[in-house]
Design an enzyme around this catalytic site. Structure first.
Site, PDB file in Angstrom:
ATOM      1  N   SER A   1      -9.811   1.347   2.703  1.00 23.18           N
ATOM      2  CA  SER A   1      -8.988   2.160   1.845  1.00 23.18           C
ATOM      3  C   SER A   1      -7.926   1.387   1.068  1.00 23.18           C
ATOM      4  CB  SER A   1      -8.281   3.224   2.697  1.00 23.18           C
ATOM      5  OG  SER A   1      -7.439   2.603   3.658  1.00 23.18           O
TER       6      SER A   1
ATOM      7  N   SER B   1     -10.018  -1.189   6.836  1.00 23.06           N
ATOM      8  CA  SER B   1      -9.472  -0.978   5.495  1.00 23.06           C
ATOM      9  C   SER B   1      -8.813  -2.171   4.842  1.00 23.06           C
ATOM     10  CB  SER B   1      -8.472   0.172   5.520  1.00 23.06           C
ATOM     11  OG  SER B   1      -9.159   1.375   5.381  1.00 23.06           O
TER      12      SER B   1
ATOM     13  N   LYS C   1       0.851  -1.195   0.000  1.00 19.12           N
ATOM     14  CA  LYS C   1       0.000   0.000   0.000  1.00 19.12           C
ATOM     15  C   LYS C   1       0.890   1.248   0.000  1.00 19.12           C
ATOM     16  CE  LYS C   1      -4.005   1.779   2.648  1.00 19.12           C
ATOM     17  NZ  LYS C   1      -4.900   1.474   3.789  1.00 19.12           N
TER      18      LYS C   1
HETATM   19  N1  GLN Z   1     -13.082   3.432   6.103  1.00 19.31           N
HETATM   20  C1  GLN Z   1     -12.591   3.801   7.405  1.00 19.31           C
HETATM   21  C2  GLN Z   1     -12.189   5.243   7.376  1.00 19.31           C
HETATM   22  O1  GLN Z   1     -12.496   5.880   6.435  1.00 19.31           O
HETATM   23  C3  GLN Z   1     -11.442   2.929   7.772  1.00 19.31           C
HETATM   24  C4  GLN Z   1     -10.191   3.323   7.104  1.00 19.31           C
HETATM   25  C5  GLN Z   1      -9.036   2.473   7.461  1.00 19.31           C
HETATM   26  O2  GLN Z   1      -9.165   1.417   8.077  1.00 19.31           O
HETATM   27  N2  GLN Z   1      -7.866   2.971   7.126  1.00 19.31           N
HETATM   28  O3  GLN Z   1     -11.599   5.755   8.270  1.00 19.31           O
END
Ligand code: GLN
Length: 494
Positions: free
Chosen positions: A155, A179, A80
């Protein structure tokens, strides 16, 4: 020799170590898949073929010289874009970090490279890991290999798509509120968030430091186990890191385990196919010898609210370091120092990141701190206690990973709260710091499109091995994880 994309990392490393294929063959096959699919799916923000080939040549030399080979010998891996890795651009899918190359490599990346893994590129993501669809990337969203009109989740979208599309057998994401688990579910692959602190965060660009956890994606549970084990263990550069290098596998199966099913995770709002597949999965676990017990997690309804106070507070502080002086892009503005900071941040951050910095700054500000941040921490404790109480009557908890399968790109971009609700079933686990896997458990038909569903398996603090054992038992008893997405790199024999 099997096709590259058909093998998991364990099998690919074994074939490569046995001399049936070379590390250079693997890199060639990986980049053939990149060439075939990356443009349509938007998986990578940057790749470095020459660097990967150089690493492969060195690994092949070691094999030829009879040197000891690592457990991931010659296995390409996607990382990532929030993971510091020398040679690659770790820009967090943000304009503010455009061109940013870290001067050091994250501990967890170093450990995988020492085991023979070959980083091939940095994957697309929501900017600074804030989002559930990758639509907050400054470089356009990643498309789902099952249906290109839909999201791969977020994400860690690019890493999930890389594995689901057969470009790499394994990839890393970071899971702060879901995410890795959510995109794993939406892409029909395995994802595992270890207990908070199992894996060093050194070299992971911070979002919410009390939540962030490096987490692998794979097409088999044994790959999740291997990658997690290799990355685990203390690190002098991360004082929150647990001293637990080994994953002690407790049970080979779910026989005799008590599996809790929280009624809150099956409330209204679940897509019908998601509900049906998860109920079938629970029946499968029962057939495999588990005892199903109802449990309750009464504070779950507050998890999203708590998360969006805690995570934004931590993000507002972590992202203060991006001001145009030390990292990435700079916009001069009116010529004053303050003006440069403001102009850089105005131009560099996307709207969701700005929203979160504003929210986080507000909840930490004098006069509001106790009412917002302080209170959220108290409710976080209640959420953690919910799990502790539930785990008095069960060994694992299961439920859906995501309330719905992959949604269409654009369908939630105008409604941040609808987007936040994507994580309603993963965020409580993150706030409690617990280990949880997402495991493919079948498909649901949405408007004629067949989309994967993920089952979330949650364990008590440090029971990572128990979660993975149950995931393995479920994997062995079912065929869902063997199905391939329409956009899968079925390539030549290499
Ligand atoms: N979708 C969640 C957020 O927007 C989790 C994001 C993540 O785990 N990095 O914060």
């Amino acid at each position: 020799m099997s096709a590259y994309s058909e093998l998991d990392a364990v099998a690919l490393a074994a074939e490569t170590s046995a001399g049936k294929r070379s590390a250079q063959d693997n890199v060639a096959a990986c980049f053939a898949a990149v060439g075939q699919l990356d443009r349509e799916l938007n998986v990578f923000l940057n790749t470095d073929r020459l660097r990967a080939e150089a690493a492969a040549i060195e690994l092949d030399r070691r094999a030829a010289a009879g040197e000891e080979l690592g457990a991931l010998h010659g296995v390409p891996i996607a990382l990532k874009a929030n993971m510091c890795t020398v040679g690659f651009e770790s820009n967090c899918a943000s304009r503010i970090l455009a061109g940013y190359k870290a001067p050091y490599t994250a501990t967890f990346v170093e450990r995988l490279v020492a085991a023979g893994a070959i980083p091939v590129g940095m994957t697309n993501m929501d900017e600074f890991a804030m989002g559930s669809s990758s639509e907050n990337s400054a470089f356009g969203p990643t498309r789902n290999p099952w249906d290109k009109a839909r999201t791969s989740g977020g994400s860690s979208a690019g890493s999930a798509a890389a594995v689901a599309a057969g470009i790499t057998p394994i990839a890393l994401g970071s899971d702060t509120g879901g995410s890795v688990r959510q995109p794993a579910a939406l892409c029909g692959i395995f994802g595992f968030k270890p207990t908070y602190g199992r894996i060093s965060r050194y070299g992971l660009i911070a979002f919410g430091s009390s939540l962030d956890q490096v987490s692998p994606f794979a097409r088999s549970v044994r790959d999740l186990e291997l990658v997690t084990r290799l990355m685990s263990g203390t690190d002098v550069n991360d004082s929150t890191c647990l001293d637990e290098p080994e994953l002690q596998l407790e049970h080979g199966d779910v026989q005799g385990l008590r599996i809790g099913v929280p009624k809150e995770y099956f409330a209204d709002g679940l897509e019908a196919g998601v509900r049906a597949r998860c109920e079938e999965a629970i029946a499968t676990l029962e057939r495999l010898g588990a005892t199903i017990v109802p449990v309750t997690l009464p504070h779950s309804q507050h998890a999203i609210a708590v998360y969006y106070v805690v995570a934004t507070a931590e993000a507002s502080s972590n992202l203060a370091r991006f001001e145009g002086v030390r990292f990435g892009a700079r916009v001069e503005g009116d010529g004053s120092l303050q003006g440069m900071f403001a102009a850089t941040r105005e131009a560099g951050f996307g709207p969701e990141v700005k929203r979160r910095i504003l929210l986080g700054t507000y909840v930490l500000s004098a006069g509001y701190y106790d009412a917002w941040y302080g209170r959220a921490l108290k409710v976080r404790t209640l959420l953690r206690r919910d799990f502790e109480t539930a785990f008095e009557s069960c060994d694992l908890i299961v439920g859906p990973t995501s309330p719905e399968p992959a949604f269409e790109l654009g369908s939630k971009t105008d409604d941040p709260v609808a987007m936040y609700l994507s994580d309603v079933l993963t965020v409580p686990v993150s706030l409690a710091g617990l280990p949880a896997a997402s495991v493919p458990c079948g498909f649901t038909d949405v408007g004629g499109v067949r989309l994967p569903v993920g089952l979330q398996i949650i364990g008590p603090h440090r029971a990572d091995a128990r979660v993975l054992c149950a995931a393995r038992a479920f994997e062995a008893a079912t065929t869902h994880a063997r199905e391939r997405a329409p956009a899968f790199a079925h390539g030549g024999a290499a």
